[in-house]
Design an enzyme around this catalytic site. Structure first.
Site, PDB file in Angstrom:
ATOM      1  CD  GLU A  69      -6.434  -8.073  -8.062  1.00  0.00           C
ATOM      2  OE1 GLU A  69      -7.519  -8.472  -7.034  1.00  0.00           O
ATOM      3  OE2 GLU A  69      -5.727  -8.282  -8.515  1.00  0.00           O
ATOM      4  CD  GLU A 111      -3.715  -4.516  -7.817  1.00  0.00           C
ATOM      5  OE1 GLU A 111      -3.603  -5.797  -6.789  1.00  0.00           O
ATOM      6  OE2 GLU A 111      -5.020  -3.671  -8.146  1.00  0.00           O
TER       7      GLU A 111
END
Length: 580
Positions: free
Chosen positions: A163, A267
């Site tokens: 991320e 995720e």
């Protein structure tokens, strides 16, 4: 002079040199993703500033036994490197930390699991990417990881950065290409996971520049919708919710097919405080869409608000069964609701014929699931009659096989609260329990109310004769009253007084021009099933007889409609003692 043994030794040498290449067959990205079908994160463990500083203790080897035994085949291990790396060139990573990461990786590989390691929570590079010293530091970290892990199984995958929020799209593209070049110096064919800028969402993956490399896997993260998955607001599971989520998967799948790069859903999940039934539907949808589009799903488990495994207790929460057993064949459109005061109705849709029976499991808050009943193949509802009041019940629908080598298929669990309510008084219709031996008219079920002394799905007595204020459909045909308009699942109870214990002959009078319907008669656990015979019309009842062993005293007798596909009417029951 050349030795005459030289060709032999040359062959041996060649075999020895080839041995490392034969140990691990090179996996293409497609092969790897096709085998990474059920995944979980070891979150909040190796990615705090230092291990053990957040909500979890240090990682333990037994975690990986639990992962493997549960049925997972890939574990993503987020790793932070900042606190273990010097700030000055050559930016050495502490050997003890490299060894510790290697130890945890080996625990997974030793159990034949796929493993993903990355650079996680490295805010220093994301926030100050223009600082060349920091870029050199990040490059050095990956150089040392690559050297340390270069001889590991091909089941170990590298994920360059997690991320990368704070990097621009151009910076993220540049970082991926540069670090990939570093990895390839020592790991020329290891599969590497790439991710778009910002929070690594689906649209960012689609927008990123793709490095020129044959061993890439694309990744995105999704907790969508944000207010539900990450804030715990509202509910989830409408048709529009499913369509919106599937549109995301479709867009990533189009990118995957266009670029011939498989996809790792690194995720996903929703907070434990989310609306329970919505949360279960949410996880089920992510699993099913991943299977549908061939993505490798890896649920986020941080040991906290997204907890799936109870690490200290070595136990699993019920989300695990969705992740492991959820499939495109799982029953869907699952509903559970209080129906007619004393009944919890469980309803669902079956999407496959590939099973033999349906097991219903039930538990209450704080308890464990246990087998509650087994239903015939094709059943689409179940009535839990008169459960204990003021309790929350959880149900699971499981498609099972007679062949134990075949895996069961789980639907997501669902819960419902059964409130406390005033139990109506039961009263025999004629004021006292009906005697056995004797004749009991079907329409003379006990007084008490729908869901308590009888259960009927309609809102009124469609026959409009005999007990017109109640819901059971009673008709007058040829001078006799019949219970008719019967639906599978309906039932009727009668207070009876059995004169003495013994074997009784029971004669049932019914009408059905089609025949073949079934109903049962029960006295507690003592139950028998009756098949309705064909009659010439609706006015001419025909008798069917059975024998039952009955105990003396007061009892509640129940007639339950098992299968009303072929419609029928019930007139009466005649009990008599047998010669024996």
């Amino acid at each position: 002079m050349k030795s005459k043994f030289q060709p032999f030794f040359s062959s041996i040498t060649a075999i020895i040199l080839l041995a490392p290449l034969l140990t691990f067959a090179q996996l293409s990205p497609d092969e790897a993703v096709s085998q990474m079908r059920r995944g979980i994160n070891l979150g909040n463990t190796l990615e705090p500033p230092h291990e053990g500083e957040w909500n979890n203790p240090d990682a333990e080897e037994y975690y990986f036994d639990l992962y493997r035994d549960a049925g997972f085949d890939v574990v993503r291990i987020p790793v932070r490197w900042d606190g273990y790396t010097s700030d000055a060139s050559p930016y050495t990573v502490q050997q003890s930390w490299l060894n510790r990461v290697e130890q945890v990786v080996d625990w997974a590989l030793d159990r034949d699991l796929y493993v993903v390691i990355n650079a996680h929570h490295e805010g220093w590079i994301k926030e100050n990417y223009e600082d060349k010293n920091l870029r050199d530091r990040f490059d050095s970290i990956w150089s040392q990881i690559s050297v340390k892990m270069q001889d590991k199984s091909e089941k170990l995958l590298f994920e360059i950065i997690n991320e990368p929020n704070g990097l621009t799209k151009a910076q993220n593209n540049e970082l991926h290409q540069r670090v990939l070049n570093i990895i390839r110096k020592t790991n020329p064919t290891r599969n590497v996971i790439i991710q778009g800028h910002n929070w690594g969402g689906s649209s960012e993956l689609i927008e990123m520049a793709i490095p020129n490399d044959p061993y890439l896997i694309g990744s995105f993260h999704s907790y969508d919708p944000y207010l539900f998955g990450l804030e715990g607001e509202g509910t989830w599971g409408s048709a529009n919710d499913y369509t919106t989520l599937e549109d995301k998967f479709k867009s990533v799948n189009n990118w995957s097919e266009k670029n011939n790069i498989p996809v790792f859903l690194g995720e996903f999940g929703s907070l434990r405080e989310c609306h329970y039934n919505s949360r279960m539907r949410h996880y089920q949808a992510y699993v099913e869409l991943s299977l549908k589009y061939g993505f490798s799903p890896c649920a986020w488990d941080d040991g906290g608000n997204f907890r799936i495994m109870e690490r200290q207790d070595r136990e699993w929460g019920e989300v695990k069964d969705i992740l492991i057993y959820g499939s495109l064949e799982s029953p869907n459109n699952i509903q559970a609701f209080v129906h007619q005061d004393s009944i919890i109705r469980l309803a669902w849709n079956n999407r496959t014929e590939n099973y033999d029976s349906i097991k219903i499991e039930r538990k209450t808050t704080g308890g464990n699931y246990h087998k509650y009943t087994v239903l015939e193949k094709g059943t689409t509802f179940f009535n839990d009659i008169k459960p204990e009041m003021d309790k929350t019940y959880y149900y699971r629908i499981i498609l099972t096989h007679n062949d134990e080598t075949k895996k069961p298929v789980y639907a997501h669990p669902i819960k419902v609260y059964f409130p406390e309510w005033e139990v109506p008084e039961r009263e025999p219709y004629h004021g006292e329990a009906m005697p056995i031996p004797g004749t009991i008219e079907a329409e003379d079920y006990d007084i008490g109310g729908n869901g308590y002394t009888y259960y009927d799905t309609s809102n009124d007595n469609r026959g409009e004769v005999y007990r017109p204020d109640e819901e059971v459909d009673i008709y007058e045909l040829g001078g006799n009253y019949y219970i008719g308009g019967i639906i599978t699942g309906e039932w009727y109870e009668y207070s009876v007084n059995i004169e003495k214990s013994g074997t009784y002959n029971i004669e049932f009078l019914t009408t059905s021009p089609a025949g073949g319907g079934t109903f049962s008669i029960s006295f507690g656990e003592n139950i028998n099933e009756i098949t309705v015979p064909v009659t010439p019309d609706w006015f001419s009842p025909k008798a069917t007889s059975i024998e039952m062993q009955l105990e003396d005293g007061q009892h509640i007798m129940r007639l339950s409609i098992v299968d009303a596909t072929a419609s029928f009417n019930i007139d009466k029951m005649v009990f008599s003692t047998t010669n024996s």
